[in-house]
Scaffold this motif. Structure first.
Motif, PDB file in Angstrom:
ATOM      1  N   ALA A 538       0.868  -1.273   0.057  1.00 51.12           N
ATOM      2  CA  ALA A 538       0.058  -0.024   0.102  1.00 51.12           C
ATOM      3  C   ALA A 538       0.772   1.380   0.126  1.00 51.12           C
ATOM      4  N   ALA A 539       2.139   1.263   0.835  1.00 52.32           N
ATOM      5  CA  ALA A 539       2.893   2.461   0.792  1.00 52.32           C
ATOM      6  C   ALA A 539       3.404   2.601  -0.781  1.00 52.32           C
ATOM      7  N   LYS A 540       3.962   1.454  -1.324  1.00 51.21           N
ATOM      8  CA  LYS A 540       4.580   1.607  -2.543  1.00 51.21           C
ATOM      9  C   LYS A 540       3.262   2.371  -3.549  1.00 51.21           C
ATOM     10  N   PHE A 541       1.972   1.891  -3.352  1.00 51.94           N
ATOM     11  CA  PHE A 541       1.023   2.451  -4.343  1.00 51.94           C
ATOM     12  C   PHE A 541       0.904   3.945  -4.067  1.00 51.94           C
ATOM     13  N   HIS A 542       0.972   4.217  -2.846  1.00 51.03           N
ATOM     14  CA  HIS A 542       0.842   5.755  -2.470  1.00 51.03           C
ATOM     15  C   HIS A 542       2.273   6.499  -2.787  1.00 51.03           C
ATOM     16  N   LEU A 543       3.075   6.044  -2.788  1.00 51.01           N
ATOM     17  CA  LEU A 543       4.377   6.553  -3.304  1.00 51.01           C
ATOM     18  C   LEU A 543       4.713   6.700  -4.725  1.00 51.01           C
ATOM     19  N   SER A 544       4.095   5.667  -5.486  1.00 53.26           N
ATOM     20  CA  SER A 544       3.732   5.942  -6.929  1.00 53.26           C
ATOM     21  C   SER A 544       2.865   6.878  -7.197  1.00 53.26           C
ATOM     22  N   LEU A 545       1.753   7.149  -6.418  1.00 56.84           N
ATOM     23  CA  LEU A 545       0.945   8.421  -6.700  1.00 56.84           C
ATOM     24  C   LEU A 545       1.621   9.727  -6.284  1.00 56.84           C
ATOM     25  N   LEU A 546       2.448   9.620  -5.252  1.00 56.96           N
ATOM     26  CA  LEU A 546       3.136  10.886  -5.099  1.00 56.96           C
ATOM     27  C   LEU A 546       4.108  11.255  -6.118  1.00 56.96           C
ATOM     28  N   GLY A 547       4.720  10.354  -6.719  1.00 54.23           N
ATOM     29  CA  GLY A 547       5.651  10.540  -7.568  1.00 54.23           C
ATOM     30  C   GLY A 547       5.239  11.121  -8.904  1.00 54.23           C
ATOM     31  N   SER A 548       3.973  10.816  -9.295  1.00 56.83           N
ATOM     32  CA  SER A 548       3.297  11.127 -10.340  1.00 56.83           C
ATOM     33  C   SER A 548       2.834  12.566 -10.381  1.00 56.83           C
ATOM     34  N   HIS A 549       3.048  13.289  -9.358  1.00 60.68           N
ATOM     35  CA  HIS A 549       2.657  14.669  -9.025  1.00 60.68           C
ATOM     36  C   HIS A 549       3.662  15.477  -9.253  1.00 60.68           C
ATOM     37  N   LYS A 552      10.003  15.632 -13.039  1.00 62.63           N
ATOM     38  CA  LYS A 552      10.978  14.639 -13.452  1.00 62.63           C
ATOM     39  C   LYS A 552      12.422  15.338 -13.090  1.00 62.63           C
ATOM     40  N   ASP A 553      13.369  14.516 -12.897  1.00 62.53           N
ATOM     41  CA  ASP A 553      14.702  15.030 -12.845  1.00 62.53           C
ATOM     42  C   ASP A 553      14.983  16.036 -11.933  1.00 62.53           C
ATOM     43  N   THR A 554      14.533  15.891 -10.428  1.00 56.18           N
ATOM     44  CA  THR A 554      14.752  16.503  -9.583  1.00 56.18           C
ATOM     45  C   THR A 554      15.352  15.619  -8.307  1.00 56.18           C
ATOM     46  N   GLU A 555      15.869  16.233  -7.342  1.00 59.97           N
ATOM     47  CA  GLU A 555      16.302  15.396  -6.244  1.00 59.97           C
ATOM     48  C   GLU A 555      15.193  14.772  -5.697  1.00 59.97           C
ATOM     49  N   LEU A 556      13.933  15.322  -5.365  1.00 58.33           N
ATOM     50  CA  LEU A 556      13.019  14.680  -4.746  1.00 58.33           C
ATOM     51  C   LEU A 556      12.476  13.559  -5.590  1.00 58.33           C
ATOM     52  N   GLY A 557      12.653  13.508  -7.033  1.00 54.24           N
ATOM     53  CA  GLY A 557      12.166  12.490  -7.651  1.00 54.24           C
ATOM     54  C   GLY A 557      13.168  11.269  -7.529  1.00 54.24           C
ATOM     55  N   ASP A 558      14.400  11.799  -7.500  1.00 53.86           N
ATOM     56  CA  ASP A 558      15.496  10.773  -7.202  1.00 53.86           C
ATOM     57  C   ASP A 558      15.048   9.909  -5.953  1.00 53.86           C
ATOM     58  N   ALA A 559      15.064  10.844  -4.806  1.00 51.35           N
ATOM     59  CA  ALA A 559      14.757  10.399  -3.417  1.00 51.35           C
ATOM     60  C   ALA A 559      13.604   9.351  -3.509  1.00 51.35           C
ATOM     61  N   LEU A 560      12.446   9.592  -4.257  1.00 53.20           N
ATOM     62  CA  LEU A 560      11.257   8.902  -4.206  1.00 53.20           C
ATOM     63  C   LEU A 560      11.377   7.509  -5.113  1.00 53.20           C
ATOM     64  N   ARG A 562      14.409   6.116  -5.064  1.00 57.46           N
ATOM     65  CA  ARG A 562      15.285   5.013  -4.003  1.00 57.46           C
ATOM     66  C   ARG A 562      14.322   4.481  -2.943  1.00 57.46           C
ATOM     67  N   LEU A 563      13.177   5.334  -2.648  1.00 55.60           N
ATOM     68  CA  LEU A 563      12.366   4.896  -1.563  1.00 55.60           C
ATOM     69  C   LEU A 563      11.595   3.853  -2.133  1.00 55.60           C
ATOM     70  N   ASP A 564      11.081   3.917  -3.504  1.00 56.84           N
ATOM     71  CA  ASP A 564      10.521   3.073  -4.084  1.00 56.84           C
ATOM     72  C   ASP A 564      11.294   1.662  -4.165  1.00 56.84           C
ATOM     73  N   LEU A 567      11.360   0.039  -0.589  1.00 52.63           N
ATOM     74  CA  LEU A 567      10.171  -0.754  -0.418  1.00 52.63           C
ATOM     75  C   LEU A 567       9.878  -2.116  -1.070  1.00 52.63           C
ATOM     76  N   LYS A 568      10.270  -1.877  -2.287  1.00 57.54           N
ATOM     77  CA  LYS A 568      10.427  -3.242  -3.135  1.00 57.54           C
ATOM     78  C   LYS A 568      11.132  -4.386  -2.440  1.00 57.54           C
ATOM     79  N   ASN A 569      12.264  -3.564  -2.017  1.00 49.03           N
ATOM     80  CA  ASN A 569      13.416  -4.632  -1.281  1.00 49.03           C
ATOM     81  C   ASN A 569      12.933  -5.357  -0.115  1.00 49.03           C
TER      82      ASN A 569
END
Length: 871
Positions: A538-549, A552-560, A562-564, A567-569
């Motif tokens: 569920a956290a991964k789904f919400h993280l992907s939703l957050l990433g869609s907003h 691209k090519d920002t530090e926050l996007g890279d952090a998201l 890595r966080l994704d 979560l997958k690991n």
């Protein structure tokens, strides 16, 4: 008086300091301890009230091994009365300390018993107390000696009086002889004959008295009266004394009085009732009883002790009944003999001349009778020397000649019942008869250890015996008699069987513990899957939703990103851990699919190719059996990987005659099955123990250099356990109310979300809500709700969880496809198992995705993209 069986104490039982036997302590159930306590209390009462003195002594040896003194260990009240010494003054001290002037004969006789180990009986005069005692001494254990004392002073005094009477008669005869010198020689001869007759009669009376004393020891019964309930219990010996059969007599106090002689009934009732009224603790009386049927009158000596509760009220009366009929008869006979002798002496003094010839004939007749009685007495003395061990004498044809009291009691019969009867007529036993015949033929003794025996007519009474059959040869070397001695080892055998039962219980506990471990592993795996993995998904789904907003090519996007990945690991780690604890395939797949999955795991991790053959599509009857077969196969295959040094193995599963057969084989190095040692974990020996607990067996065929074959067979009869639906504590499933879709364009795909975890549903709904062409029209928490809402809402697409309570995803898909054929189903699961994917596809799903897959794959599958099976 009670009607339970007499409990004779062993002569070497340890004694308490208060005068009663101290039973050996051992852990027993509460009812057994209560019965033992009651038995001990009744025995202690008998021990403290018996007429005969009893003393237990420790033998003290000098450096040369000769007994020189004895230390008092235990005495009963009768011994204290007879010796005039208290238990406090005796126990713990030696004989020489307490009685420094004791006669040497005591040490001579007791020393001989201690050295030879053979019991002896003798009479001794105590100069200190001016009393005569009849002593029976015997060893009870190494270094211990017991003695039973009877005060026979009165009898000796009676004999002395009788002797003095003879002497007075002799004096009269001498005066008469002086007056008649012509008959002087004949009178002297008569005097010598009378003296010899008197000595012989005295020896005869002593022998008869010893026999009576032995009978009194044996004919001793016990009884117990519950005053509150008016319940009377007799021992078997009391029934025998009263001439009754056990359990054929209503044992009450009134019924007991009815058996008392009518002339003694009032006195007996007054003695007992009076002791209660006068608040006395004991009473004692002698009276007569009348045996029913025959009308035979027996004399008994009774003693009673009252037991009180905490308030001092009498609640029970316990006592003993001693058959003294023989003693009474002997006393009467002695009186008659004394009177007769007085009359004969008087007649001789009056008619000496006319009666000399008749008296000489009478003397000869008495001598002959005394010889016969002496032989009988010697036989009886030898007979009673073996009263502790059951003993029987038989002739060469196995007819009983005589038995002792202990042998008769073993079958609850009287010793007189056996003589003349054939052993194998009473106790038919073909094997024992062959053994007896072998002893007669070979003339060699035979010893049997712990042989079971069932009494005829009492099939449930099984006892165990050590017994020995010894032949006695005549002068020609032929078997004349057989000596059969026995020892009851039922208690030892019962303890051995109990030990075996406890071992079986321990094995069952081991099986239960293993099954509990399996359940706990499954529970932990379900927690990882149903809670942790779902929350991470569920956290991964919400993280992907957050990433869609986010741009691209920002530090926050890279952090998201890595966080994704983190979560997958984490999801993969928890999935791997849940597989290690309890593979989901054990509960989501058939037995054949489970072994196919295990084969793929071994191929991927260890390079071992396992050829699985599932004949007739065998399925286990229960999860417990499936788990066991899986563990057994895994352990054996791991052993092949470690030791066989091969790349291939075969696994065959089949059902034959109601049993599941699992065969695993390889063509590797092989080993000697006898060399298997103890191993930890679920090793080969543990597998064998578990198989035996399940009622099966394992055979191992192997030899060095010839490969190995393991064959496991178990019964397939266990009842399948009910599968309980998994629920979330405190979580109420969504009602499945459809979401409003007003204002949406007609090209929007209507989606129904089905998952038993609310967090997962909410994450999926959040992702789909961002898509203009997708609309969530409803949510269901289980398979039943999914079928109902699919029929009501007619969605275009259903996102279906695979593992759910009440109804699994494949069954829900199958029912929905029958009722709403046009709907597309996208399967979503945490399990990356080909068997589950195949089951969902066979049920009608168009795609099978992992919950860890990227949202783009899920959206593509919902919009009708190619089928997916991605992580």
């Amino acid at each position: 008086m009670n009607n339970q069986s007499r409990n004779e104490p062993a002569e070497n039982a340890p004694q308490s300091r208060r005068g009663g036997p101290r039973p050996q302590r051992q852990e027993q159930p509460a009812p057994a301890r209560s019965a033992l306590h009651e038995s001990e209390e009744r025995y202690r009462t008998l021990f403290n009230t018996m007429d005969e003195g009893f003393v237990l002594q420790e033998i003290l040896y000098d450096p040369q091994g000769r007994p020189y003194d004895y230390r008092f260990l235990e005495v009963n009240p009768a011994f204290q009365r007879q010796t005039g010494l208290s238990a406090v003054a005796l126990v713990g001290r030696t004989v020489r300390e307490v009685l420094p002037g004791i006669e040497p004969v005591w040490f001579e006789r007791l020393g001989r018993v201690a050295l030879t180990g053979r019991p002896e009986q003798f009479e001794v005069w105590s100069e200190t107390r001016r009393r005569w005692h009849d002593i029976r001494a015997y060893p009870t254990a190494p270094g211990r000696l017991a003695a039973v004392l009877m005060d026979i002073t009165e009898r000796k005094q009676a004999e002395q009086a009788l002797q003095e009477s003879h002497e007075r008669s002799q004096g009269q005869a001498e005066e008469l002889q002086m007056a008649n010198e012509e008959l002087h020689a004949q009178a002297e001869e008569l005097h010598a004959s009378n003296e010899e007759l008197r000595r012989q009669e005295q020896a005869l009376r002593e022998s008869e008295q010893r026999l009576v004393w032995s009978q009194e020891i044996a004919h001793l019964g016990s009884w117990e009266l519950d005053v509150v309930q008016n319940r009377l219990r007799w021992s078997d010996e009391v029934y025998r004394i009263f001439g009754l059969q056990p359990r054929q007599f209503g044992a009450t106090y009134e019924a007991f009085l009815a058996r008392v002689h009518p002339d003694d009934r009032v006195a007996v009732d007054a003695a007992y009732s009076g002791s209660l009224r006068e608040n006395r603790d004991t009473y004692e009386i002698e009276h007569r009883v009348v045996r029913p049927g025959t009308g035979e009158i027996r004399f008994v000596h009774e003693k009673c002790r009252h037991l009180r509760d905490d308030a001092g009220r009498v609640v029970r009366s316990v006592g003993m009944v001693h058959d003294v009929t023989e003693r009474k008869a002997l006393e009467a006979q002695l009186r008659r003999l004394n009177d007769q002798l007085e009359q004969e002496v008087q007649a001789q003094t009056e008619e000496l001349k006319d009666t000399i010839d008749r008296l000489q004939e009478e003397v000869a007749r008495r001598v002959q009778a005394e010889d016969g009685l002496r032989r009988r007495s010697q036989m009886l003395e030898a007979f009673f020397l073996h009263t502790i061990t059951p003993l029987a004498f038989l002739d060469r044809h196995f007819n009983f000649v005589r038995v002792n009291e202990a042998y008769a009691q073993a079958d609850q019969k009287d010793p007189d019942y056996f003589p003349g009867k054939n052993h194998f007529v009473l106790y038919p036993h073909a094997e024992n008869r062959r053994i007896f015949e072998q002893v007669v033929r070979t003339k060699q003794p035979y010893f049997a250890h712990a042989r079971s025996f069932t009494y005829p007519g009492v099939p449930r009474r099984v006892t165990y015996w050590d017994w020995q059959l010894t032949p006695l040869l005549d002068e020609q070397g032929e078997v004349q008699f057989l000596v059969l001695n026995l020892e009851d080892v039922t208690e030892q055998q019962t303890a051995f069987h109990e030990l075996q039962q406890r071992a079986r219980q321990l094995q069952k506990l081991t099986l239960d513990l293993s099954q509990a471990e399996d359940r706990e592993r499954k529970r932990l795996a379900e927690i990882l899957h149903d809670d942790l993995q779902q929350q991470l998904a569920a956290a991964k789904f919400h993280l992907s939703l957050l990433g869609s907003h986010l741009p691209k090519d920002t530090e926050l996007g890279d952090a998201l990103s890595r966080l994704d990945q983190i979560l997958k690991n984490a999801i993969e780690t928890s999935r791997s851990l849940s597989h290690e604890l309890s593979p989901a395939v054990l509960y989501q797949s058939t037995l054949g699919e489970t072994f196919e999955w295990l084969a793929r795991q071994l191929k991927a991790k260890h390079g071992l190719t396992v050829h699985v053959e599932n004949r007739d599509r065998v399925e286990a009857a229960s999860d417990a059996l499936k788990i066991f077969l899986y563990k057994a196969a895994r352990e054996i295959l791991f052993n092949i990987v470690k030791h066989a040094r091969v790349k291939e193995a075969r696994l065959r599963l089949q059902r034959l005659r109601g049993r599941v057969w699992l065969t695993i084989s390889d063509q590797g190095r092989g080993f000697d099955p006898r060399s298997l040692g103890k191993t930890g974990g679920f090793g080969l020996l543990s597998i064998r123990e578990r198989i035996e607990l399940l009622g099966g067996r394992m055979r191992i065929r192997s030899a060095p250099g010839r490969g190995s074959t393991f064959v496991i067979t178990v019964p397939d009869t266990e009842t399948p356990a009910d599968r309980r639906p998994r629920t979330e504590d405190g979580e109420q499933p969504d009602a499945g109310t459809p979401s409003s879709a007003l204002g949406r364009p007609s090209s929007v795909l209507r989606v129904l979300l089905v998952d038993d975890h609310q967090a997962t549903r909410e994450g999926l709904a959040a992702v789909l809500s961002e898509q203009a062409d997708l609309a969530v029209v409803g949510q269901a928490a289980n398979g039943h709700e999914a079928v109902r809402l699919a029929c009501e809402l007619r969605p275009d697409v259903i996102v279906m969880d695979v593992s759910m309570p009440m109804m699994a995803g494949d069954e829900a898909t199958r029912q929905i496809k029958r009722r709403v054929p046009g709907v597309r189903v996208v399967a979503l699961s945490m399990f990356d198992e080909s068997g589950m994917a195949q089951a969902m596809c066979e049920a009608g799903a168009q795609a099978y995705l992992l919950k860890t897959a990227p949202p783009e794959q899920l959206l593509a599958a919902i919009r009708g993209g190619p089928d997916a099976h991605a992580g």
